[in-house]
Design a protein around this motif. Structure first.
Motif, mmCIF file in Angstrom:
data_model
loop_
_atom_site.group_PDB
_atom_site.id
_atom_site.type_symbol
_atom_site.label_atom_id
_atom_site.label_comp_id
_atom_site.label_asym_id
_atom_site.label_seq_id
_atom_site.Cartn_x
_atom_site.Cartn_y
_atom_site.Cartn_z
ATOM 1 N N UNK A 1 42.018 26.934 -4.227
ATOM 2 C CA UNK A 1 43.197 26.087 -4.422
ATOM 3 C C UNK A 1 42.797 24.775 -5.099
ATOM 4 N N UNK A 2 41.670 24.221 -4.665
ATOM 5 C CA UNK A 2 41.174 22.985 -5.289
ATOM 6 C C UNK A 2 40.821 23.220 -6.746
ATOM 7 N N UNK A 3 40.229 24.373 -7.037
ATOM 8 C CA UNK A 3 39.883 24.705 -8.413
ATOM 9 C C UNK A 3 41.132 24.788 -9.282
ATOM 10 N N UNK A 4 42.158 25.467 -8.804
ATOM 11 C CA UNK A 4 43.399 25.589 -9.569
ATOM 12 C C UNK A 4 44.043 24.222 -9.789
ATOM 13 N N UNK B 1 33.833 18.232 -9.804
ATOM 14 C CA UNK B 1 34.484 18.922 -8.695
ATOM 15 C C UNK B 1 34.997 20.289 -9.133
ATOM 16 N N UNK B 2 35.504 20.372 -10.360
ATOM 17 C CA UNK B 2 35.987 21.650 -10.881
ATOM 18 C C UNK B 2 34.833 22.664 -10.947
ATOM 19 N N UNK B 3 33.672 22.217 -11.442
ATOM 20 C CA UNK B 3 32.507 23.089 -11.501
ATOM 21 C C UNK B 3 32.070 23.530 -10.109
ATOM 22 N N UNK B 4 32.025 22.582 -9.183
ATOM 23 C CA UNK B 4 31.582 22.895 -7.828
ATOM 24 C C UNK B 4 32.528 23.888 -7.162
ATOM 25 N N UNK B 5 33.822 23.672 -7.337
ATOM 26 C CA UNK B 5 34.799 24.596 -6.764
ATOM 27 C C UNK B 5 34.673 25.980 -7.390
ATOM 28 N N UNK B 6 34.485 26.018 -8.709
ATOM 29 C CA UNK B 6 34.355 27.316 -9.384
ATOM 30 C C UNK B 6 33.126 28.064 -8.882
ATOM 31 N N UNK B 7 32.018 27.355 -8.732
ATOM 32 C CA UNK B 7 30.793 27.984 -8.248
ATOM 33 C C UNK B 7 30.981 28.518 -6.828
ATOM 34 N N UNK B 8 31.623 27.734 -5.987
ATOM 35 C CA UNK B 8 31.775 28.154 -4.594
ATOM 36 C C UNK B 8 32.724 29.334 -4.460
ATOM 37 N N UNK C 1 36.769 34.120 -10.945
ATOM 38 C CA UNK C 1 35.471 34.613 -10.491
ATOM 39 C C UNK C 1 35.362 36.099 -10.812
ATOM 40 N N UNK C 2 34.141 36.609 -10.724
ATOM 41 C CA UNK C 2 33.888 38.026 -10.909
ATOM 42 C C UNK C 2 33.442 38.625 -9.579
ATOM 43 N N UNK D 1 22.039 29.765 -10.593
ATOM 44 C CA UNK D 1 22.340 28.528 -9.866
ATOM 45 C C UNK D 1 22.393 28.851 -8.376
ATOM 46 N N UNK D 2 21.763 28.025 -7.567
ATOM 47 C CA UNK D 2 21.760 28.220 -6.123
ATOM 48 C C UNK D 2 22.669 27.184 -5.477
ATOM 49 N N UNK D 3 23.569 27.651 -4.617
ATOM 50 C CA UNK D 3 24.483 26.757 -3.902
ATOM 51 C C UNK D 3 23.788 26.205 -2.682
ATOM 52 N N UNK D 4 23.822 24.892 -2.514
ATOM 53 C CA UNK D 4 23.166 24.258 -1.372
ATOM 54 C C UNK D 4 23.987 24.424 -0.117
ATOM 55 N N UNK D 5 23.295 24.435 1.040
ATOM 56 C CA UNK D 5 23.972 24.487 2.337
ATOM 57 C C UNK D 5 24.724 23.196 2.629
#
Length: 208
Positions: free
Chosen positions: A137-140, A150-157, A70-71, A202-206
């Motif tokens: 941890x899930x992303x790694x 799931x990889x994309x979702x974890x990276x975004x979060x 992440x940045x 991209x907007x993360x949903x609640x």
């Protein structure tokens, strides 16, 4: 952005604000400056006023090429830095300035003081650390495996932002897949109600 404008400091008492301001060290660093290497133990937490920091893993770690996790920009928090400082554990990635940066280093002693004395700071930070370190941890664990959604979702979060300004091309470059794969799987996530796609961000949903 000033230090007290960070959301986690909004409900501090006058005494807590004084403690924070007296201990925070103002810093200005050039681009390409290593803030920490994987395996270091952080003694301060960085709060950015301006600039960008990249948190990444090196080649041959987890059998992948160098990957940006992440940045860190003004207003966002480095969960690797924060977790290491609070827990005394070694960092699980590296951090380097992508641009010249300005900000503050808040020492471990002050962070622990706020955790112990400010319920609002403690709740905000513990909730943030728990959610984001779990996603990290899930992303790694997901790197180079087949579950791209799931990889994309974890990276975004892991980015720690409700709204992420980024292109599909850049995401594809970061996680090592094609742009088409990114676009297709982001659409799936949108259909599941987990994100909302807009032009350029991209907007993360609640719901996540």
């Amino acid at each position: 952005m000033e230090l007290l404008e960070y959301h986690c400091f909004k409900d501090l008492s006058n005494e807590e604000i004084e403690k924070l301001q007296n201990s925070a060290k103002k810093i200005i660093l050039p681009s390409d400056y290593i803030l920490y290497y994987k395996g270091d133990i952080c003694e301060d937490v960085l709060f950015l006023k301006s600039g960008t920091v990249r948190i990444y893993i090196q080649p041959n770690e987890l059998s992948c090429e160098e990957m940006t996790l992440y940045e860190l920009n003004k207003g966002s928090q480095c969960v690797v830095n924060l977790f290491s400082t609070i827990s005394g554990q070694k960092t699980i990635a590296n951090a380097i300035t992508q641009t010249a940066i300005e900000g503050w280093l808040v020492p471990k002693e002050t962070i622990n003081y706020l955790i112990n004395n400010s319920p609002s700071f403690r709740e905000f930070k513990m909730t943030s650390v728990n959610k984001r370190i779990t996603a990290l941890i899930s992303l790694l664990a997901d790197i180079k495996f087949s579950n791209i959604e799931q990889q994309l979702l974890n990276w975004l979060y892991v980015q720690g932002l409700d709204k992420i300004k980024i292109t599909h091309d850049k995401i594809a470059s970061i996680i090592g897949v094609t742009r088409e794969t990114v676009s297709r799987n982001l659409k799936k996530l949108e259909h599941q109600g987990l994100i909302k796609l807009n032009r350029g961000f991209i907007v993360i949903s609640d719901n996540y």
